[in-house]
Write an enzyme that holds these catalytic residues in place. Structure first.
Site, mmCIF file in Angstrom:
data_model
loop_
_atom_site.group_PDB
_atom_site.id
_atom_site.type_symbol
_atom_site.label_atom_id
_atom_site.label_comp_id
_atom_site.label_asym_id
_atom_site.label_seq_id
_atom_site.Cartn_x
_atom_site.Cartn_y
_atom_site.Cartn_z
ATOM 1 N N ARG A 269 0.332 -1.082 0.328
ATOM 2 C CA ARG A 269 -0.122 -0.241 -0.045
ATOM 3 C C ARG A 269 0.984 1.377 -0.245
ATOM 4 O O ARG A 269 1.080 2.242 0.663
ATOM 5 C CB ARG A 269 -1.053 -0.100 1.115
ATOM 6 C CG ARG A 269 -1.892 -1.518 1.030
ATOM 7 C CD ARG A 269 -2.443 -1.247 -0.017
ATOM 8 N NE ARG A 269 -3.645 -2.121 -0.098
ATOM 9 C CZ ARG A 269 -2.573 -3.353 -0.441
ATOM 10 N NH1 ARG A 269 -2.185 -3.268 -1.732
ATOM 11 N NH2 ARG A 269 -4.143 -4.546 -1.091
ATOM 12 N N SER B 153 -10.896 1.170 4.196
ATOM 13 C CA SER B 153 -9.604 0.558 4.852
ATOM 14 C C SER B 153 -8.415 1.859 6.049
ATOM 15 O O SER B 153 -8.150 2.456 5.181
ATOM 16 C CB SER B 153 -8.643 -0.330 4.897
ATOM 17 O OG SER B 153 -9.494 -1.667 4.727
ATOM 18 N N GLU C 215 -4.706 5.173 6.651
ATOM 19 C CA GLU C 215 -4.349 5.423 5.479
ATOM 20 C C GLU C 215 -5.138 5.916 4.604
ATOM 21 O O GLU C 215 -4.175 6.451 3.847
ATOM 22 C CB GLU C 215 -5.438 3.493 5.094
ATOM 23 C CG GLU C 215 -5.414 3.018 3.405
ATOM 24 C CD GLU C 215 -4.220 2.344 3.509
ATOM 25 O OE1 GLU C 215 -3.303 2.643 1.985
ATOM 26 O OE2 GLU C 215 -3.750 2.369 3.907
#
Length: 375
Positions: A163, A247, A367
């Protein structure tokens, strides 16, 4: 054009209006808009699908460039049995997946239903069920803020990790390379419309398939979409659980020794360590002794959702009188239950961080990209 409140353009539905908003529908318009904004020195950010942004309530004193480009160009691949697709940055990601599946091109079907635009996909190396864009990304075309120059950059130079990439704006830091992606080129396998075996354990498990089962790309896509809908992870105007940034917290990557302090039931996955550097001993200095290799313990990725739920915060949790809540389907998603302010969502995020830290000793990191708001 006039400016719109960013609450209308982000999936968390928060954010005031910027001082200036520029729509770019072609690559030339996008390049011109970015160069113009950069020449002013004002604060700015590029906006695609708005699905990975958390924007503060106050008006944004700067410029927002909306990336509205779209289009898919099919090209030959240097690898037999594969095809390249060059896709404009503003193209909807899931529309690209649908196109690839319809053309019998494999490699991104497990990422069906992920919201956002194609240009944002490499920035945080999106992935799902064992597929990540790093596996199929060939190159990107981008424009650098420091020079205004446009260049084509191979995927290997983007620092793609879990990520993350050199382009990502992590909370509390600046990107290693400040640039905006103009187009993305993927290298996909010519699978065709027929059935085939699924290679990845993670994807097979999610689809409840045996190793010898053969399924089509279209079947995989439909099952993945069903799974994501059940978790509130496909945008649906009638489902408040989908008014989120996906998320909100990253799965934490911790040392192996710290991971041993967590309960055994906490899900965890090893993170492959970097390979040892090649040991070079000058011949003139070699005395016949080669030092033994040092043992490197892998870091461990642990489930943020498990940590949240086991710090006493169940799905659907909200603070008193707040319009922000955890998703009723997924403990990692913070959701806007109806006109919640960014302040309410930030309050909930800080509360979750505090509970997890007090219970387990680690601080979860957000995130999404945070603009005009702090935790």
């Amino acid at each position: 054009m006039g400016t719109l409140p960013l609450a209308q353009l982000t999936t968390l539905r928060t954010g005031g209006a910027p001082s200036r908003m520029i729509d770019a529908s072609t690559t030339d318009e996008l390049i011109a808009a970015l160069r113009d904004v950069w020449s002013t020195g004002d604060p700015w950010f590029a906006l695609g699908g708005g699905s990975n942004l958390f924007v503060g309530d106050e008006p944004f004193d700067g410029s927002v460039v909306r990336i509205l480009t779209h289009g898919i160009e099919r090209m030959p691949s240097p690898v037999p049995g594969r095809v390249r697709l060059r896709v404009q940055a503003g193209h909807d990601w899931d529309s690209l997946v649908a196109y690839a599946v319809g053309e019998g091109l494999g490699g991104i079907e497990a990422m069906s239903g992920i919201p956002g635009t194609v240009g944002a996909a490499p920035v945080q190396n999106i992935g799902a069920y064992g597929q990540e864009i790093v596996q199929t990304l060939a190159e990107v075309e981008l424009i650098d803020e420091s020079t205004g120059d446009v260049s084509t950059v191979p995927a290997a130079e983007l620092g793609l990790g879990f990520r993350t990439s050199v382009l990502k704006h992590h909370y509390g830091s600046v990107p290693a390379r400040r640039a905006v992606i103009l187009s993305v080129t993927l290298d996909l396998a010519e699978v065709g419309p027929g059935g085939r075996r699924i290679a990845g354990d993670q994807l097979r498990t999610a689809l409840r398939l045996a190793p010898d089962d053969e399924v089509t790309l279209a079947w995989v896509r439909e099952r993945i979409l069903e799974t994501r809908r059940s978790k509130g992870m496909v945008l649906d105007p009638d489902d408040p659980d989908t008014y989120s940034a996906g998320s909100f917290f990253q799965n934490a990557v911790v040392s192996a020794s710290f991971a041993r302090t967590l309960p055994d039931e906490c899900p965890r996955w090893p993170v492959a360590p970097d390979l040892d550097p090649v040991l070079v001993i000058p011949l003139a200095a070699f005395d016949g002794y080669v030092p033994p290799p040092t043992s490197v313990q892998s870091d461990v990725k642990v489930s943020a959702a498990w940590l949240i739920e086991h710090s006493g915060l169940s799905k659907g949790f909200k603070l008193p009188r707040s319009r922000a809540a955890l998703s009723t389907k997924h403990a990692l998603a913070l959701t806007n239950r109806g006109d919640a302010t960014a302040a309410e969502l930030a309050e909930l995020a800080r509360f979750i961080q505090g509970r997890v830290q007090s219970e387990f000793g680690l601080i979860l990191q957000p995130e999404p990209v945070l603009v005009n708001v702090e935790l």
